[in-house]
Scaffold this motif. Sequence first.
Motif, short mmCIF file in Angstrom:
data_model
loop_
_atom_site.label_atom_id
_atom_site.label_comp_id
_atom_site.label_asym_id
_atom_site.label_seq_id
_atom_site.Cartn_x
_atom_site.Cartn_y
_atom_site.Cartn_z
N THR A 2 154.92 -35.85 -59.39
CA THR A 2 154.00 -35.17 -58.29
C THR A 2 152.47 -35.78 -58.80
O THR A 2 152.09 -35.54 -60.02
CB THR A 2 154.10 -33.81 -58.61
OG1 THR A 2 155.43 -33.26 -58.12
CG2 THR A 2 153.25 -33.00 -57.44
N GLU A 3 151.75 -36.09 -57.66
CA GLU A 3 150.29 -36.45 -58.01
C GLU A 3 149.67 -35.17 -58.46
O GLU A 3 149.91 -34.25 -57.60
CB GLU A 3 149.68 -36.98 -56.63
CG GLU A 3 150.28 -38.49 -56.44
CD GLU A 3 149.91 -39.30 -57.61
OE1 GLU A 3 150.69 -40.13 -57.87
OE2 GLU A 3 148.70 -39.34 -57.98
N PRO A 4 148.76 -35.16 -59.33
CA PRO A 4 148.04 -34.08 -59.53
C PRO A 4 146.89 -33.74 -58.64
O PRO A 4 146.42 -34.36 -58.04
CB PRO A 4 147.37 -34.47 -60.86
CG PRO A 4 147.16 -35.97 -60.97
CD PRO A 4 148.48 -36.34 -60.09
N ALA A 5 146.46 -32.32 -58.76
CA ALA A 5 145.58 -31.81 -57.76
C ALA A 5 144.29 -32.30 -58.18
O ALA A 5 144.10 -33.01 -59.29
CB ALA A 5 145.61 -30.35 -57.69
N THR A 32 147.61 -24.85 -60.48
CA THR A 32 148.72 -25.48 -59.50
C THR A 32 149.12 -26.58 -60.15
O THR A 32 150.62 -26.99 -60.18
CB THR A 32 147.81 -26.06 -58.37
OG1 THR A 32 147.32 -24.98 -57.55
CG2 THR A 32 148.76 -26.90 -57.29
N ASP A 33 148.52 -27.46 -60.94
CA ASP A 33 149.34 -28.42 -61.52
C ASP A 33 150.00 -28.02 -62.86
O ASP A 33 151.29 -28.71 -63.08
CB ASP A 33 148.15 -29.40 -62.21
CG ASP A 33 147.49 -30.42 -61.41
OD1 ASP A 33 148.01 -30.60 -60.21
OD2 ASP A 33 146.54 -30.87 -61.65
N TYR A 34 149.80 -26.77 -63.52
CA TYR A 34 150.41 -26.33 -64.55
C TYR A 34 151.90 -25.79 -63.74
O TYR A 34 152.90 -26.12 -64.53
CB TYR A 34 149.80 -25.03 -64.96
CG TYR A 34 150.53 -24.20 -65.73
CD1 TYR A 34 151.09 -24.26 -67.08
CD2 TYR A 34 150.72 -22.86 -65.14
CE1 TYR A 34 151.88 -23.52 -67.61
CE2 TYR A 34 151.62 -21.72 -65.59
CZ TYR A 34 152.06 -22.05 -67.16
OH TYR A 34 152.86 -21.07 -67.71
N HIS A 37 154.38 -28.62 -63.15
CA HIS A 37 154.49 -29.27 -64.27
C HIS A 37 155.97 -28.28 -64.74
O HIS A 37 157.00 -28.90 -65.14
CB HIS A 37 153.70 -29.07 -65.52
CG HIS A 37 154.03 -29.52 -66.75
ND1 HIS A 37 154.29 -30.82 -67.22
CD2 HIS A 37 154.42 -28.81 -67.88
CE1 HIS A 37 154.69 -30.69 -68.45
NE2 HIS A 37 154.79 -29.52 -68.83
N TYR A 96 141.21 -33.65 -69.81
CA TYR A 96 142.60 -32.98 -69.78
C TYR A 96 142.62 -31.44 -70.50
O TYR A 96 142.13 -31.28 -71.39
CB TYR A 96 143.87 -33.69 -70.33
CG TYR A 96 143.96 -33.93 -71.65
CD1 TYR A 96 144.78 -32.92 -72.38
CD2 TYR A 96 143.41 -34.60 -72.61
CE1 TYR A 96 144.97 -32.65 -73.82
CE2 TYR A 96 143.44 -34.93 -73.55
CZ TYR A 96 144.30 -33.81 -74.48
OH TYR A 96 144.25 -33.73 -75.75
N THR A 98 145.96 -28.88 -71.52
CA THR A 98 147.62 -28.71 -71.58
C THR A 98 147.87 -27.67 -72.56
O THR A 98 147.22 -27.20 -73.55
CB THR A 98 148.37 -30.05 -71.63
OG1 THR A 98 149.88 -29.96 -71.48
CG2 THR A 98 148.30 -30.50 -73.15
N ARG A 204 141.79 -31.28 -65.75
CA ARG A 204 142.87 -31.20 -65.00
C ARG A 204 144.28 -30.93 -66.14
O ARG A 204 144.02 -31.06 -67.17
CB ARG A 204 143.51 -32.21 -64.06
CG ARG A 204 143.69 -33.58 -65.18
CD ARG A 204 144.31 -34.79 -64.01
NE ARG A 204 144.41 -35.99 -64.83
CZ ARG A 204 145.41 -36.84 -64.73
NH1 ARG A 204 146.41 -36.58 -64.00
NH2 ARG A 204 145.32 -38.06 -65.22
N HIS A 206 146.99 -31.90 -67.82
CA HIS A 206 147.51 -33.19 -67.90
C HIS A 206 148.01 -33.29 -69.42
O HIS A 206 147.01 -32.89 -70.32
CB HIS A 206 146.86 -34.41 -67.32
CG HIS A 206 147.29 -35.63 -67.60
ND1 HIS A 206 148.23 -36.29 -66.85
CD2 HIS A 206 146.82 -36.58 -68.60
CE1 HIS A 206 148.55 -37.29 -67.40
NE2 HIS A 206 147.69 -37.61 -68.52
#
Length: 253
Positions: A2-5, A32-34, A37, A96, A98, A204, A206
């Motif tokens: 999935t492409e990150p926001a 959203t990215d979290y 993931h 990033y 994470t 983001r 990541h």
Amino acid sequence: MTEPADFTKIESIFVRHRNCLLVRGQFTGIYTDYYLHLMEHGLRYPGELDQMLKDSLAILTLHLTARPWSETIAWTANLRAPRINLFVTGSSNEEYITGRIFTEDIREPDRNFFYSQTTVPTSNEPRLSTMEIEGRDPVEWLSQFYAQSEQRPARAFRLDDENFAIIAAQPDADLEWLAQLDSSQVADIEHSEETNLLETRPFRFHCGCTIDRILPILGSWREKPDELFQESDEITIQCPRCAASYRITRDMI
């Protein structure tokens, strides 16, 4: 994959006449990215732990923006009752943030401990600090961390619509003003105080982990694969930074 926001822009703002630094951001994009993931790797945390990790991601992102660009920072909270290790890490240069939560094989401490590790390219040794923390709210940990490790007052605020902010004292800060602030005042600060935007930084959710980066962790098992794989032809390994899962076969070791 999935492409990150889009990257989340974190603002660093100087509050004039109060001599304080305000750092703020809206974290829907990172969250959203979290969640993408978590879905991709079949992960799910209980509600309370999920919120703690999200709050920690937000607070560390703001702290990174208050610090020099060159630093990579990792925070680990070793908590008891129930015992978990909450881990978050990020870098302004690499843009990033994470993290993950460990719930198994955790040594239960008699108190809650917080560990901070800061790495800069010009030093071979990371800067480490350890402290005892009270409570289980990452927003409250920030002021405790600044008081003990940064040696200056700071406060974090959980605002509406997944916005967060921290305000940290600078030299000659108005400490009385900082101490009496509430969330509504912080949200409306540009209407009540004179402010100056210093910079923005993009972040983001990541990690950057890949199978090639995970395999060296298993190097010590190369001479004893049967102990590692037992009766199976493959095993699953989790990234220690983000809990992403990777399938490892015998011929990969």
